[in-house]
Structures are given as structure tokens and as C-alpha cells.
Design a protein around this motif. Structure first.
Motif, PDB file in Angstrom:
ATOM      1  N   SER A 183      50.053  55.096  38.364  1.00 26.72           N
ATOM      2  CA  SER A 183      49.838  54.440  37.069  1.00 26.72           C
ATOM      3  C   SER A 183      49.416  52.989  37.257  1.00 26.72           C
ATOM      4  CB  SER A 183      51.117  54.485  36.231  1.00 26.72           C
ATOM      5  OG  SER A 183      51.467  55.807  35.946  1.00 26.72           O
ATOM      6  N   GLN A 184      50.052  52.289  38.173  1.00 30.57           N
ATOM      7  CA  GLN A 184      49.702  50.893  38.429  1.00 30.57           C
ATOM      8  C   GLN A 184      48.302  50.775  39.030  1.00 30.57           C
ATOM      9  OE1 GLN A 184      53.141  50.183  40.856  1.00 30.57           O
ATOM     10  NE2 GLN A 184      54.168  49.009  39.234  1.00 30.57           N
ATOM     11  N   ILE A 185      47.935  51.703  39.901  1.00 27.94           N
ATOM     12  CA  ILE A 185      46.588  51.699  40.482  1.00 27.94           C
ATOM     13  C   ILE A 185      45.550  51.921  39.381  1.00 27.94           C
ATOM     14  CG2 ILE A 185      45.019  52.965  42.008  1.00 27.94           C
ATOM     15  CD1 ILE A 185      47.445  53.427  43.848  1.00 27.94           C
ATOM     16  N   THR A 186      45.848  52.825  38.455  1.00 23.12           N
ATOM     17  CA  THR A 186      44.940  53.072  37.340  1.00 23.12           C
ATOM     18  C   THR A 186      44.785  51.830  36.479  1.00 23.12           C
ATOM     19  OG1 THR A 186      45.549  55.408  37.336  1.00 23.12           O
ATOM     20  CG2 THR A 186      44.518  54.544  35.337  1.00 23.12           C
TER      21      THR A 186
ATOM     22  N   TRP B  25      41.319  50.018  35.900  1.00 23.36           N
ATOM     23  CA  TRP B  25      40.872  49.930  34.513  1.00 23.36           C
ATOM     24  C   TRP B  25      40.615  48.476  34.125  1.00 23.36           C
ATOM     25  CZ3 TRP B  25      42.897  47.716  30.070  1.00 23.36           C
ATOM     26  CH2 TRP B  25      42.309  48.126  28.878  1.00 23.36           C
ATOM     27  N   SER B  26      41.522  47.591  34.510  1.00 23.99           N
ATOM     28  CA  SER B  26      41.353  46.162  34.208  1.00 23.99           C
ATOM     29  C   SER B  26      40.079  45.614  34.842  1.00 23.99           C
ATOM     30  CB  SER B  26      42.558  45.361  34.707  1.00 23.99           C
ATOM     31  OG  SER B  26      43.735  45.819  34.114  1.00 23.99           O
TER      32      SER B  26
ATOM     33  N   PRO C  87      44.102  53.983  48.534  1.00 24.24           N
ATOM     34  CA  PRO C  87      45.126  54.134  49.582  1.00 24.24           C
ATOM     35  C   PRO C  87      45.758  52.799  49.985  1.00 24.24           C
ATOM     36  CG  PRO C  87      43.199  55.426  50.142  1.00 24.24           C
ATOM     37  CD  PRO C  87      42.840  54.603  48.944  1.00 24.24           C
ATOM     38  N   PHE C  88      44.964  51.726  49.972  1.00 25.46           N
ATOM     39  CA  PHE C  88      45.515  50.406  50.285  1.00 25.46           C
ATOM     40  C   PHE C  88      46.556  50.002  49.251  1.00 25.46           C
ATOM     41  CE2 PHE C  88      45.154  45.867  49.143  1.00 25.46           C
ATOM     42  CZ  PHE C  88      45.754  45.313  50.267  1.00 25.46           C
ATOM     43  N   LEU C  89      46.243  50.187  47.968  1.00 28.09           N
ATOM     44  CA  LEU C  89      47.189  49.842  46.912  1.00 28.09           C
ATOM     45  C   LEU C  89      48.447  50.703  46.990  1.00 28.09           C
ATOM     46  CD1 LEU C  89      44.801  49.236  43.885  1.00 28.09           C
ATOM     47  CD2 LEU C  89      45.965  47.525  45.290  1.00 28.09           C
TER      48      LEU C  89
END
Length: 88
Positions: free
Chosen positions: A37-40, A44-45, A27-29
Motif C-alpha cells: 500500500s505504501q509503495i502504491t 501514485w504521488s 523491490p528496493f522500497l
């Protein structure tokens, strides 16, 4: 208190704080403008880097001792959080 008890206490405290952060991290992101997609990609990174760092950390601990490895890891973690605090 025995060193193994202290070690287990520090690790469990760290793990509980990571669980708390992970519940509020997505939720912060989203709030700062990232889409799903960017949160994933961010999560993932993080997971891949943690996986890749496990082997060198183990080799370092075998060579220079677990105590130094844990202290150095916590210092790096602190520096990362400190930099993240001031990041835009």
C-alpha cells in the motif's frame, strides 16, 4: 550534431534510465520496509506530481524558451536525486 538530435538523444537516455529504475524501485522500497500500500502511494504521488507539473513546465518553456526549461528541469531532477541519495 543538430540540436533536435541532441535533445532526442538526451530524452531517450533519460527515459531508458527511468525504465531501468522503475524495474528495481518496488523491490528496493520493499527492502527498506514499505508494504504494498505504501509503495502504491509513493508511485501514485509521483505520477500525479508529474501530471501536475506538465502544464506549468509548458508555460515556462513558451515564455522563457525550451532550452532553459530543459536545463532547469534537469537541475531540479539532479537536486532531487542528490537529496534522495542522502535521505534515510
Amino acid at each position: 550534431m543538430r540540436p533536435t538530435t541532441t535533445y532526442a538523444l538526451v530524452l531517450s537516455t533519460r527515459d531508458m534510465s527511468i525504465m531501468f529504475i522503475s524495474a528495481t524501485y518496488a523491490p528496493f522500497l520493499k527492502q527498506i520496509g514499505l508494504n504494498n500500500s505504501q509503495i502504491t502511494i509513493v508511485n501514485w504521488s509521483f505520477a500525479v506530481l508529474m501530471l501536475l507539473a506538465q502544464v506549468p513546465t509548458g508555460v515556462f518553456a513558451d515564455r522563457f524558451g525550451r532550452a532553459l526549461s530543459v536545463k532547469l528541469g534537469l537541475l531540479i531532477l539532479f537536486l532531487g536525486h542528490f537529496a534522495y541519495f542522502f535521505a534515510q
